[in-house]
Design a protein around this motif. Structure first.
Motif, PDB file in Angstrom:
ATOM      1  N   LYS A  43      36.021  51.341  41.643  1.00 59.24           N
ATOM      2  CA  LYS A  43      36.635  50.802  40.425  1.00 59.24           C
ATOM      3  C   LYS A  43      37.844  49.936  40.771  1.00 59.24           C
ATOM      4  N   LEU A  44      38.669  50.406  41.724  1.00 63.39           N
ATOM      5  CA  LEU A  44      39.845  49.639  42.118  1.00 63.39           C
ATOM      6  C   LEU A  44      39.441  48.265  42.649  1.00 63.39           C
ATOM      7  N   ILE A  45      38.419  48.227  43.506  1.00 62.43           N
ATOM      8  CA  ILE A  45      38.014  46.959  44.106  1.00 62.43           C
ATOM      9  C   ILE A  45      37.399  46.032  43.068  1.00 62.43           C
ATOM     10  N   GLU A  46      36.618  46.575  42.140  1.00 60.70           N
ATOM     11  CA  GLU A  46      36.040  45.722  41.089  1.00 60.70           C
ATOM     12  C   GLU A  46      37.132  45.152  40.195  1.00 60.70           C
ATOM     13  N   GLU A  47      38.140  45.955  39.886  1.00 63.91           N
ATOM     14  CA  GLU A  47      39.251  45.476  39.071  1.00 63.91           C
ATOM     15  C   GLU A  47      40.091  44.448  39.848  1.00 63.91           C
ATOM     16  N   LEU A  48      40.257  44.683  41.137  1.00 67.64           N
ATOM     17  CA  LEU A  48      40.985  43.741  41.979  1.00 67.64           C
ATOM     18  C   LEU A  48      40.261  42.402  42.027  1.00 67.64           C
ATOM     19  N   ASP A  49      38.957  42.439  42.198  1.00 66.13           N
ATOM     20  CA  ASP A  49      38.136  41.229  42.236  1.00 66.13           C
ATOM     21  C   ASP A  49      38.294  40.435  40.933  1.00 66.13           C
ATOM     22  N   ALA A  50      38.218  41.135  39.820  1.00 61.10           N
ATOM     23  CA  ALA A  50      38.354  40.477  38.513  1.00 61.10           C
ATOM     24  C   ALA A  50      39.765  39.923  38.332  1.00 61.10           C
ATOM     25  N   TYR A  51      40.765  40.691  38.738  1.00 60.16           N
ATOM     26  CA  TYR A  51      42.163  40.278  38.608  1.00 60.16           C
ATOM     27  C   TYR A  51      42.433  38.990  39.385  1.00 60.16           C
ATOM     28  N   LEU A  52      41.758  38.854  40.525  1.00 60.89           N
ATOM     29  CA  LEU A  52      41.933  37.665  41.367  1.00 60.89           C
ATOM     30  C   LEU A  52      41.011  36.523  40.957  1.00 60.89           C
ATOM     31  N   ASP A  53      40.238  36.736  39.871  1.00 58.49           N
ATOM     32  CA  ASP A  53      39.300  35.729  39.342  1.00 58.49           C
ATOM     33  C   ASP A  53      38.164  35.439  40.315  1.00 58.49           C
ATOM     34  N   TYR A  54      37.664  36.491  40.931  1.00 59.18           N
ATOM     35  CA  TYR A  54      36.460  36.464  41.754  1.00 59.18           C
ATOM     36  C   TYR A  54      36.504  35.404  42.865  1.00 59.18           C
ATOM     37  N   PRO A  55      37.451  35.518  43.780  1.00 56.49           N
ATOM     38  CA  PRO A  55      37.529  34.542  44.888  1.00 56.49           C
ATOM     39  C   PRO A  55      36.311  34.649  45.797  1.00 56.49           C
ATOM     40  N   THR A  56      35.912  33.542  46.386  1.00 58.63           N
ATOM     41  CA  THR A  56      34.761  33.531  47.293  1.00 58.63           C
ATOM     42  C   THR A  56      35.162  33.431  48.755  1.00 58.63           C
ATOM     43  N   VAL A  57      36.441  33.094  49.003  1.00 56.76           N
ATOM     44  CA  VAL A  57      36.933  33.033  50.388  1.00 56.76           C
ATOM     45  C   VAL A  57      38.308  33.675  50.463  1.00 56.76           C
ATOM     46  N   ASP A  58      38.668  34.156  51.648  1.00 59.11           N
ATOM     47  CA  ASP A  58      39.987  34.751  51.847  1.00 59.11           C
ATOM     48  C   ASP A  58      40.986  33.657  52.254  1.00 59.11           C
ATOM     49  N   PRO A  59      42.241  33.994  52.503  1.00 60.34           N
ATOM     50  CA  PRO A  59      43.241  32.965  52.829  1.00 60.34           C
ATOM     51  C   PRO A  59      42.964  32.190  54.115  1.00 60.34           C
ATOM     52  N   HIS A  60      42.051  32.696  54.953  1.00 64.37           N
ATOM     53  CA  HIS A  60      41.708  32.015  56.198  1.00 64.37           C
ATOM     54  C   HIS A  60      40.410  31.225  56.082  1.00 64.37           C
ATOM     55  N   GLY A  61      39.831  31.223  54.865  1.00 64.71           N
ATOM     56  CA  GLY A  61      38.593  30.488  54.649  1.00 64.71           C
ATOM     57  C   GLY A  61      37.339  31.275  54.927  1.00 64.71           C
ATOM     58  N   ASP A  62      37.461  32.558  55.263  1.00 60.26           N
ATOM     59  CA  ASP A  62      36.286  33.388  55.523  1.00 60.26           C
ATOM     60  C   ASP A  62      35.651  33.823  54.212  1.00 60.26           C
ATOM     61  N   PRO A  63      34.313  33.786  54.114  1.00 62.44           N
ATOM     62  CA  PRO A  63      33.639  34.141  52.859  1.00 62.44           C
ATOM     63  C   PRO A  63      33.787  35.619  52.516  1.00 62.44           C
ATOM     64  N   ILE A  64      33.922  35.907  51.233  1.00 61.06           N
ATOM     65  CA  ILE A  64      34.053  37.285  50.750  1.00 61.06           C
ATOM     66  C   ILE A  64      32.697  37.768  50.245  1.00 61.06           C
ATOM     67  N   PRO A  65      32.128  38.814  50.841  1.00 62.31           N
ATOM     68  CA  PRO A  65      30.859  39.343  50.332  1.00 62.31           C
ATOM     69  C   PRO A  65      31.015  39.830  48.892  1.00 62.31           C
ATOM     70  N   ASP A  66      29.944  39.693  48.087  1.00 64.68           N
ATOM     71  CA  ASP A  66      29.993  40.261  46.742  1.00 64.68           C
ATOM     72  C   ASP A  66      29.680  41.753  46.819  1.00 64.68           C
ATOM     73  N   LYS A  67      29.624  42.412  45.673  1.00 64.27           N
ATOM     74  CA  LYS A  67      29.438  43.865  45.681  1.00 64.27           C
ATOM     75  C   LYS A  67      28.057  44.293  46.192  1.00 64.27           C
ATOM     76  N   TYR A  68      27.160  43.320  46.330  1.00 67.95           N
ATOM     77  CA  TYR A  68      25.840  43.613  46.875  1.00 67.95           C
ATOM     78  C   TYR A  68      25.748  43.278  48.362  1.00 67.95           C
ATOM     79  N   GLY A  69      26.883  42.851  48.923  1.00 60.46           N
ATOM     80  CA  GLY A  69      26.912  42.522  50.343  1.00 60.46           C
ATOM     81  C   GLY A  69      26.476  41.112  50.664  1.00 60.46           C
ATOM     82  N   GLU A  70      26.223  40.297  49.639  1.00 61.18           N
ATOM     83  CA  GLU A  70      25.762  38.934  49.851  1.00 61.18           C
ATOM     84  C   GLU A  70      26.951  37.978  49.998  1.00 61.18           C
TER      85      GLU A  70
END
Length: 217
Positions: free
Chosen positions: A109-136
């Motif tokens: 729940k914390l991670i899903e709320e964090l993801d939503a709070y950050l407006d669902y980013p697709t990359v981290d500050p170094h440009g690395d892709p962020i997997p979605d909750k399904y690992g994709e």
């Protein structure tokens, strides 16, 4: 699952992503800064739990469940890095070690709320892709800056080397994600390149150019 087991799964995930093949115990031991015998023992333990496929002398690969767990850890790590940079004003060279601890928090729940709070980013500050909750992963096209030819342009979208030293170097010369870089000249002798960006024109080493990812524009 123990913290150590999670770290091993994450290491196998990263190593297999780079090589595309089974991960050897020696490579895993190097990544975890431990003995090959210790890495082998952990691989066998993870295999017993059906998180890893392992055959002696052939290396280890993640099972479907193991990969999902590893991707979840990577997702948490990279989301926390985004949070630290965007909301707490950390520099991008300061977040890795903090995120190493935060990634082990076990609360979906914390991670899903964090993801939503950050407006669902697709990359981290170094440009690395962020997997979605399904690992994709939605991986964008990127190439090393060193692969561009004179007069070609690229938008900086990531870094291969995430060490504090390299990130601080980039801060010093004012290169960050989203900066447009133009190749002015490539030195045949040592592979260094002269680049233009913002109001600057600078020469950077072949090593630096190889560790900067760009999207050609």
């Amino acid at each position: 699952m123990t913290l150590s087991e999670e770290n091993y799964l994450k290491a196998i995930y990263h190593l297999s992503a780079k090589s595309g093949i089974a991960v050897t115990t020696n490579d895993l031991a190097d990544a975890m800064d431990t003995k090959a015998s210790s890495a082998t023992d952990m691989i066998k333990k993870l295999a017993d739990k059906d998180f890893v496929n392992y055959k002696k002398y052939q290396g280890a690969t993640l099972t479907k469940e193991g990969r999902l767990i590893a991707a979840s850890i990577v997702r948490k790590h990279r989301l926390w890095e985004v949070f630290l940079v965007e909301k707490l004003n950390f520099n991008w060279d300061e977040v890795h070690e903090v995120a190493e601890h935060l990634e082990h928090i076990k609360s979906d729940k914390l991670i899903e709320e964090l993801d939503a709070y950050l407006d669902y980013p697709t990359v981290d500050p170094h440009g690395d892709p962020i997997p979605d909750k399904y690992g994709e992963i939605q991986a964008g096209k990127k190439v090393p800056l060193s692969s561009l030819k004179p007069s070609e342009k690229g938008l900086c979208v990531g870094v291969k080397n995430t060490s504090k030293e390299f990130l601080q170097y980039l801060d010093k010369i004012e290169i960050a994600l989203g900066i447009e870089l133009t190749i002015i000249e490539k030195e045949v002798f040592d592979g260094s390149v002269t680049i233009a960006y913002k109001e600057f024109q600078k020469n950077i080493s072949a090593v630096a150019a190889a560790n900067l990812y760009v999207r050609k524009i």
